[in-house]
Scaffold this motif. Structure first.
Motif, PDB file in Angstrom:
ATOM      1  N   HIS A 192      -0.178-168.234 -15.126  1.00 45.83           N
ATOM      2  CA  HIS A 192      -1.069-167.367 -16.078  1.00 45.83           C
ATOM      3  C   HIS A 192      -2.669-166.643 -15.936  1.00 45.83           C
ATOM      4  O   HIS A 192      -2.278-165.540 -15.802  1.00 45.83           O
ATOM      5  CB  HIS A 192      -0.616-167.877 -17.809  1.00 45.83           C
ATOM      6  N   VAL A 193      -2.856-167.602 -16.238  1.00 43.75           N
ATOM      7  CA  VAL A 193      -4.731-166.403 -16.017  1.00 43.75           C
ATOM      8  C   VAL A 193      -4.464-166.158 -14.759  1.00 43.75           C
ATOM      9  O   VAL A 193      -5.770-165.083 -14.226  1.00 43.75           O
ATOM     10  CB  VAL A 193      -5.815-168.231 -16.192  1.00 43.75           C
ATOM     11  N   VAL A 194      -4.184-166.912 -13.624  1.00 43.95           N
ATOM     12  CA  VAL A 194      -4.677-166.106 -11.939  1.00 43.95           C
ATOM     13  C   VAL A 194      -2.972-165.348 -11.959  1.00 43.95           C
ATOM     14  O   VAL A 194      -3.729-164.707 -10.696  1.00 43.95           O
ATOM     15  CB  VAL A 194      -4.019-167.675 -11.611  1.00 43.95           C
TER      16      VAL A 194
ATOM     17  N   TRP B  36      -2.928-172.534 -16.498  1.00 44.72           N
ATOM     18  CA  TRP B  36      -3.496-171.487 -14.801  1.00 44.72           C
ATOM     19  C   TRP B  36      -2.726-170.816 -14.168  1.00 44.72           C
ATOM     20  O   TRP B  36      -3.495-169.495 -13.486  1.00 44.72           O
ATOM     21  CB  TRP B  36      -4.431-172.947 -14.004  1.00 44.72           C
TER      22      TRP B  36
END
Length: 126
Positions: free
Chosen positions: A80-82, A78
């Motif tokens: 990396h996603v954020v 998450w």
């Protein structure tokens, strides 16, 4: 483009001849012609040039940052996603339109076109 600079019309996504009309009808969809001076945009074919330069100058360092982040800290997915994904989008997407406009203005200024084979003078005479 008499008194218009290449950078000015290219980065503002304006007509390379008059500097007034818009180049795009969507985000990066080219209009068929200038609404101000009537210049046919059929000559314009930036192809993948802008995308290549953006990938090499913007996407590569951001991706390298994401890899470094992963190897150095091993964060959960998450993160990396954020962090990495929005950074990648912010580095690449806003730049594509002005860079495509710059490529089109450069094509107009330099009268760039498709390559043609030169026919020898001896074969033209016969």
């Amino acid at each position: 483009m008499t008194d218009q600079s290449l950078l000015s019309v290219g980065l503002r996504c304006r007509c390379p001849r008059c500097g007034e009309g818009h180049l795009f009808k969507g985000f990066i969809t080219l209009k068929p012609e200038c609404e101000a001076c009537g210049l046919d945009y059929g000559f314009a074919d930036p192809a993948d040039g802008p995308a290549f330069f953006i990938m090499m100058t913007m996407a590569f360092p951001v991706t390298a940052f994401g890899i470094w982040l992963e190897l150095a800290y091993d964060p959960p997915f998450w993160v990396h996603v954020v962090l990495t994904l929005p950074l990648l989008l912010l580095a690449c997407v806003p730049v594509i339109r002005p860079l495509k406009g710059l490529f089109i203005a450069s094509q107009y200024r330099n009268k760039a076109g498709e390559g043609r084979l030169a026919v020898p003078a001896s074969s033209r005479a016969s």
